[in-house]
Design an enzyme around this catalytic site. Structure first.
Site, PDB file in Angstrom:
ATOM      1  N   LYS A  52       0.843  -1.196   0.000  1.00 58.56           N
ATOM      2  CA  LYS A  52       0.000   0.000   0.000  1.00 58.56           C
ATOM      3  C   LYS A  52       0.882   1.251   0.000  1.00 58.56           C
ATOM      4  CE  LYS A  52      -3.919   1.945   2.610  1.00 58.56           C
ATOM      5  NZ  LYS A  52      -4.817   1.704   3.768  1.00 58.56           N
ATOM      6  N   SER A  90      -9.503   1.654   3.130  1.00 60.14           N
ATOM      7  CA  SER A  90      -8.731   2.492   2.230  1.00 60.14           C
ATOM      8  C   SER A  90      -7.742   1.687   1.395  1.00 60.14           C
ATOM      9  CB  SER A  90      -7.965   3.548   3.035  1.00 60.14           C
ATOM     10  OG  SER A  90      -7.055   2.956   3.944  1.00 60.14           O
ATOM     11  N   SER A 127      -9.742  -0.669   7.376  1.00 52.65           N
ATOM     12  CA  SER A 127      -9.197  -0.653   6.012  1.00 52.65           C
ATOM     13  C   SER A 127      -8.529  -1.952   5.597  1.00 52.65           C
ATOM     14  CB  SER A 127      -8.201   0.496   5.863  1.00 52.65           C
ATOM     15  OG  SER A 127      -8.843   1.738   6.016  1.00 52.65           O
TER      16      SER A 127
END
Length: 601
Positions: A77, A151, A175
């Site tokens: 990420k 997210s 997330s």
């Protein structure tokens, strides 16, 4: 995806070690799949293919048996630092080039993983929907009309679509769990501090954790074991022994909400599939125990209605002041509210949170874990874009309270709904019980018979962890034999298994002895004159226990130690006649804290 193409981490590593597939071939296949999938919104930054293949080829110089992630392609990420990639947090104006890997990425590379790119996210990790990024909206791996979840959108889609078998996300409010459900994969949210957050762009620094996406629970647990461990570079790191996956326990008690407390926002399909998931747990042998969910709802409201929004504001306050238009409008609206919170409001919320934590402790005194829907419903991208804040908030119904209460979580696929939308459940337990959740989740996931991710990969039959032999003997260690300490290798050489971290009854003193290497001595004293001391319990076969005890030098001895919960276990004690030359270190509460203090001087 034929049988000759391994998909899970376990299968890929096995093929690499056997020589049937090389790491370079696996990496090349990954890039071909990325091209074929053709979704430019998944990755913000993709590594040059030739460079990744060259790194994979160099792995041949290393001992494959010593690398648990030998040649495994991994996506990261893009709010987690990885050397060679800009870190953007999905905001070009914030972008910087890190000088070194985050600790988590460094440990993955050391285990043989190949980092192939940085994935898209809701900007500054603010959102559960996956649509708040100037780099585009990754397409859900199962249905293009659905949100990918956030997210950690790109990381979840990359695993769900079969591009990589492992990716890193983050999880402050869900997330690492909501996107897992929406892509039919496993999302592991570890105990706070178990994976170092050094090199992570914070969302809420006191609550952040790096999470894991994988196709199976075993794969996710393996990745966690590689990254877990204390880190001096992270002041929020905690030394929490991971423990081992065990066979499915007998007398399992799972907490479920009281009648009428669950919220599905009118989604009858999700409500029905949660009911079916509970029936599956019952069929597996679990006893379902009702608990009051309302205190958890109240805790969840604190996350965005309380002072923790100010932590998000701290991360981007300079950017808000200098270039507000560089920030996504929804992210800007949510984060700017953090500037208006007062110190009085902060302390008021902290006081209430402490009360809610005590309520949660009482809940877990009666159950082993909670089982909840990962999210109450799902939405299409069009729906979220039309109502971005309210629908995002709904998705956090069962996730927002978890880190505030210092729980670990494991999101596992449960079913494919009648309308073709995935549904999942999440197991929750107090911090430090990550291995226990994996032991439960792996059995439940296998029992569903679901294929993995979006590509129809069939689950392999789960390998049952070895059960402790009836003649295995637990032993408590308090010093140099603790995980990561100087003599822990002696236990591992005897195939000892870490069972749990625990504490003594409050009737012990701990002394630093004058030995090489340094060791402590544990002595039981009269009630009221001692303290509770940290320890670990390991398990040894009877034969190994005999060898271990026979090698213990004076003034150490094996005796019976009373634990804080009333159990008795064999463990290290000290001969009292040597203590006149020893230092009383009882006030430290354990050997690790004492040694950490020594290291500073």
């Amino acid at each position: 995806m034929g049988a000759e193409q391994p998909e899970t981490i376990a299968a890929i590593v096995a093929a690499h070690r056997a020589g049937t597939v090389t790491p370079a071939q696996t990496v090349a296949r990954t890039y071909q799949r990325i091209r074929d999938h053709n979704d430019p919104a998944i990755f913000i930054n993709l590594r040059d293919e030739r460079d990744a293949i060259a790194e994979a080829e160099k792995l041949a110089e290393k001992d494959a048996a010593s690398l648990p992630l030998y040649g495994v392609p991994v996506a990261v990420k893009d709010n987690i630092d990885a050397l060679g990639f800009a870190t953007t947090a999905a905001c070009a104006a914030f972008s910087y080039m890190p000088m070194h890997d985050s600790t988590a990425v460094e440990r993955l590379r050391a285990a043989g993983a190949i980092i192939i790119g940085k994935t898209n996210l809701d900007q500054f990790a603010t959102g559960l929907v996956g649509v708040r990024s100037p780099y585009g909206i990754p397409k859900n791996s199962l249905r293009e009309d659905l949100i990918p979840g956030g997210s950690s959108s790109g990381s979840a889609v990359a695993v769900g679509a079969g591009l990589v078998p492992l990716s890193l996300g983050t999880d402050t409010a869900g997330s690492g769990r909501v996107p897992a459900m929406l892509n039919n994969i496993v999302g592991l949210k570890p105990s706070l501090g178990m994976i170092s957050t050094a090199g992570l762009v914070p969302a809420c620094r006191t609550l952040d954790c790096i999470s894991v996406f994988a196709l199976t629970v075993d794969d996710a647990a393996l990745a966690l074991s590689v990254m877990a461990g204390p880190d001096q570079a992270d002041p929020f790191s905690r030394d929490r022994p991971l423990g081992a996956t065990t066979p499915f326990p007998t007398n399992l008690r799972l907490g479920v909400p009281r009648d009428g407390q669950l919220i599905f926002f009118g989604d009858k399909n999700s409500e029905a599939d949660y009911g079916e998931a509970l029936k599956r747990w019952t069929a597996l042998g679990a006893t379902l125990v009702e608990f009051d969910l309302e205190p958890l709802y109240e805790t969840a409201r604190l996350l965005y209605e309380g002072p923790w929004v100010a932590e998000r504001y701290l991360v981007i306050k300079n950017l808000l002041a200098s270039a507000p238009d560089a920030i996504h409008p929804i992210t800007r609206e949510i984060t700017a509210a953090g500037a208006r919170l007062t110190a009085a409001e902060t302390f008021s919320a902290l006081y209430r949170l402490q009360g809610l934590r005590k309520i949660a402790e009482r809940t877990f005194a009666n159950v082993d874990a909670l089982v909840l829907p990962t999210a109450p419903t799902t939405y299409t991208t069009a729906q979220v874009l039309a109502n971005p804040i309210e629908l995002n908030s709904r998705l956090g119904t069962y996730t927002n309270f978890v880190n505030l209460l210092d729980l670990c979580g494991l999101a596992v696929p449960a079913s494919m709904r009648a309308d073709g939308i995935p549904f999942g459940i999440t197991l929750l337990a107090p911090a430090g019980r990550d291995a226990m959740l994996a032991s439960l989740g792996r059995v439940f996931h296998a029992d569903t018979g679901l294929t993995l991710g979006a590509k129809g990969v069939v689950q392999a039959p789960p390998v049952t962890p070895p059960a402790s032999s009836s003649d295995d003997i637990p032993i408590a260690v308090v010093g140099a034999h603790l995980s990561g300490m100087a003599l822990n290798s002696e236990l591992k050489a005897l195939n000892a298994t870490l069972i749990e971290a625990a504490r003594t009854a409050p009737d012990y003193k701990l002394y630093a002895l004058k030995t090489t290497p340094p060791k402590p001595g544990l002595l039981r004293v009269e009630a009221g004159n001692g303290a509770s001391i940290e320890l670990e319990i390991w398990s040894l076969s009877a034969a190994a226990f005999g060898k271990f005890v026979n090698a213990i030098p004076a003034p150490m001895a094996i005796g019976t130690i009373r634990l804080a919960d009333g159990r008795d276990v064999k463990g290290f004690i000290v001969e009292p006649e040597v203590l006149s030359q020893a230092r009383d270190i009882t006030a430290y509460g354990g050997w690790r804290k004492y040694m950490a203090e020594v290291a500073k001087t």
